[in-house]
Design a protein around this motif. Structure first.
Motif, PDB file in Angstrom:
ATOM      1  N   TYR A  89       0.836  -1.199   0.000  1.00 27.62           N
ATOM      2  CA  TYR A  89       0.000   0.000   0.000  1.00 27.62           C
ATOM      3  C   TYR A  89       0.870   1.248   0.000  1.00 27.62           C
ATOM      4  O   TYR A  89       1.936   1.291   0.625  1.00 27.62           O
ATOM      5  N   VAL A  90       0.358   2.263  -0.657  1.00 35.18           N
ATOM      6  CA  VAL A  90       0.971   3.587  -0.615  1.00 35.18           C
ATOM      7  C   VAL A  90       0.072   4.456   0.263  1.00 35.18           C
ATOM      8  O   VAL A  90      -1.122   4.614  -0.018  1.00 35.18           O
ATOM      9  N   HIS A  91       0.627   4.987   1.341  1.00 38.08           N
ATOM     10  CA  HIS A  91      -0.140   5.849   2.239  1.00 38.08           C
ATOM     11  C   HIS A  91       0.048   7.310   1.842  1.00 38.08           C
ATOM     12  O   HIS A  91       1.123   7.710   1.385  1.00 38.08           O
ATOM     13  N   PHE A  92      -1.011   8.076   2.057  1.00 41.67           N
ATOM     14  CA  PHE A  92      -0.953   9.513   1.785  1.00 41.67           C
ATOM     15  C   PHE A  92      -1.324  10.233   3.075  1.00 41.67           C
ATOM     16  O   PHE A  92      -2.498  10.432   3.385  1.00 41.67           O
ATOM     17  N   TYR A  93      -0.283  10.569   3.821  1.00 39.06           N
ATOM     18  CA  TYR A  93      -0.455  11.238   5.112  1.00 39.06           C
ATOM     19  C   TYR A  93      -0.848  12.687   4.824  1.00 39.06           C
ATOM     20  O   TYR A  93      -0.040  13.490   4.365  1.00 39.06           O
ATOM     21  N   THR A  94      -2.125  12.996   5.086  1.00 33.17           N
ATOM     22  CA  THR A  94      -2.709  14.277   4.689  1.00 33.17           C
ATOM     23  C   THR A  94      -3.030  15.099   5.925  1.00 33.17           C
ATOM     24  O   THR A  94      -3.698  14.615   6.847  1.00 33.17           O
ATOM     25  N   THR A  95      -2.567  16.328   5.963  1.00 31.47           N
ATOM     26  CA  THR A  95      -2.768  17.177   7.136  1.00 31.47           C
ATOM     27  C   THR A  95      -3.366  18.524   6.739  1.00 31.47           C
ATOM     28  O   THR A  95      -3.155  19.020   5.635  1.00 31.47           O
TER      29      THR A  95
END
Length: 409
Positions: free
Chosen positions: A382-388
């Motif tokens: 999986y590719v995570h997209f840490y979004t803030t």
């Protein structure tokens, strides 16, 4: 699928799908059935004849009315969103070059020379304007407080507002009388500091490789669920530590009661800790200054709405009324009701009902820019997209809000 509710030849289904006209018609039928059954229940109670079966039927129809009202409002919101996004001539992205580069980085992790807007040492990048707008619009669509409060975008680390404490004095004098100095106004200050909210959606690389997927839509759908939940809780009851301060925390006796220069949000205390009366809601409405009542509304959760739906005024009219056309919300005492899941249930010492002009009463501050960090390493494949996103909130004007508080015992 919920079971049909039948009364005579009328069959009402608590179904959240289908045509808005059908949902609307079912809502009106269900509410008429609810009133009839509830009137029978009240009449039986008055005679000392408690009917458990009748009470259960009333509660079942009450729940169906709530389902249909929510479905009707959801359909109306969806139609409004489609109208908002469907008009006009489509143009390219405002920052087309950066958007294209960001898409390449999003899919493959490619870092191009022109992908430098908002870059940081950890590899995070500001989402393109269109992506930011898509997520923001999605949040507005699903977040109840964002629909009714004041929202202020900011570009700095915080937002400060001065409040005139209105202490200017005046007096009457004769033509030649002395004019002594009068009182001078003082100013109070409130600072709204954003906290950071995050989501960490994941997708397989194969999904990202699919050229048919709209990355903007995918990211917005993944992020809004978590953001809207966290915001919903914080805007109502957040403690202000690395998050917004919820409006209930500014009520009399609450943690932030002394934080605003103009004082706390006035509260009305119910006689009971477990029940609300019609008179208490009427008193709450009329405790609000007249100039603030024009755009006032109630806020309460689904369980409280179900309780209020059973209340009548002195003439036997139900205080709660369903939507009567698309775009119009459910009402209590002719004022709109915004359902907020984060509002507490009716219980001892709780504050289950808010009322007032939230556009003038509560401020949300959005630090402009959503940052995305691509992480293909932590959870392969999986590719995570840490979004803030940095979001703050706090009381704007306590004079235009009211809270109903339940008795402590």
């Amino acid at each position: 699928m919920k079971p049909a509710l039948t009364r005579g030849i009328v069959a009402v289904r608590a179904d959240a799908s289908g045509d808005p006209k059908t949902i609307f018609a079912n809502l009106q039928k269900a509410f008429e059935e609810f009133k009839s059954e509830n009137n029978d229940r009240i009449a039986a109670l008055a005679k000392g004849q408690e009917d458990v079966v009748k009470a259960e039927k009333v509660d079942r129809i009450n729940a169906a009315v709530g389902d249909l009202q929510s479905a009707f409002e959801a359909q109306a919101t969806e139609i409004a969103a489609l109208k908002l996004g469907g008009g006009g001539t489509k143009t390219g992205p405002v920052d087309a070059e950066y958007t294209d580069a960001f898409r390449a980085h999003f899919r493959k992790g490619e870092v191009q020379a022109n992908l430098n807007k908002g870059a940081d040492a950890e590899g995070g990048y500001l989402a393109p304007v269109e992506w930011d707008r898509t997520i923001t619009d999605k949040l507005i669509e699903v977040s109840p407080m964002r629909q009714i409060a004041m929202v202020q975008p900011i570009s700095g680390s915080g937002f400060s507002k001065l409040f005139n404490n209105r202490e200017t004095a005046s007096g009457w004098v004769g033509e030649t009388a002395a004019r002594p100095e009068t009182g001078t106004p003082t100013f109070g200050r409130m600072t709204y500091t954003p906290g950071e909210i995050y989501a960490n959606p994941a997708a397989t690389q194969q999904l990202l490789d699919d050229s048919e997927i709209s990355l903007e839509t995918w990211l917005a759908n993944e992020v809004e669920a978590e953001f809207s939940y966290q915001e919903g809780v914080a805007f109502v009851a957040g403690d202000g530590v690395n998050k917004p301060a919820g409006f209930l925390t500014y009520a009399v006796g609450a943690a932030n009661a002394a934080a605003h220069p103009w004082g706390a949000i006035p509260t009305a205390v119910a006689a009971s800790g477990t029940a609300v009366t019609s008179d208490e809601l009427i008193d709450l409405v009329y405790s609000l200054p007249g100039q603030a009542s024009q755009n006032a509304r109630f806020t309460m959760n689904r369980n409280t709405i179900a309780t209020v739906r059973k209340l009548k005024d002195g003439q036997g009219n139900y205080l709660w009324q369903p939507s009567f056309q698309a775009g119009q919300p459910q009402t209590v005492l002719a004022y709109p009701v915004t359902e907020m899941a984060a509002m507490p249930d009716i219980s001892l010492n709780a504050m289950p009902i808010g009322f007032g002009d939230f556009r003038r009463g509560y401020l949300i501050v959005d630090r402009m820019g959503i940052r995305v960090l691509r992480d293909p390493f932590s959870n392969k494949p999986y590719v995570h997209f840490y979004t803030t996103k940095r979001v703050g909130g706090g009381l704007l004007n306590p004079e235009v809000l009211r809270v109903l508080k339940m008795a402590a015992a």
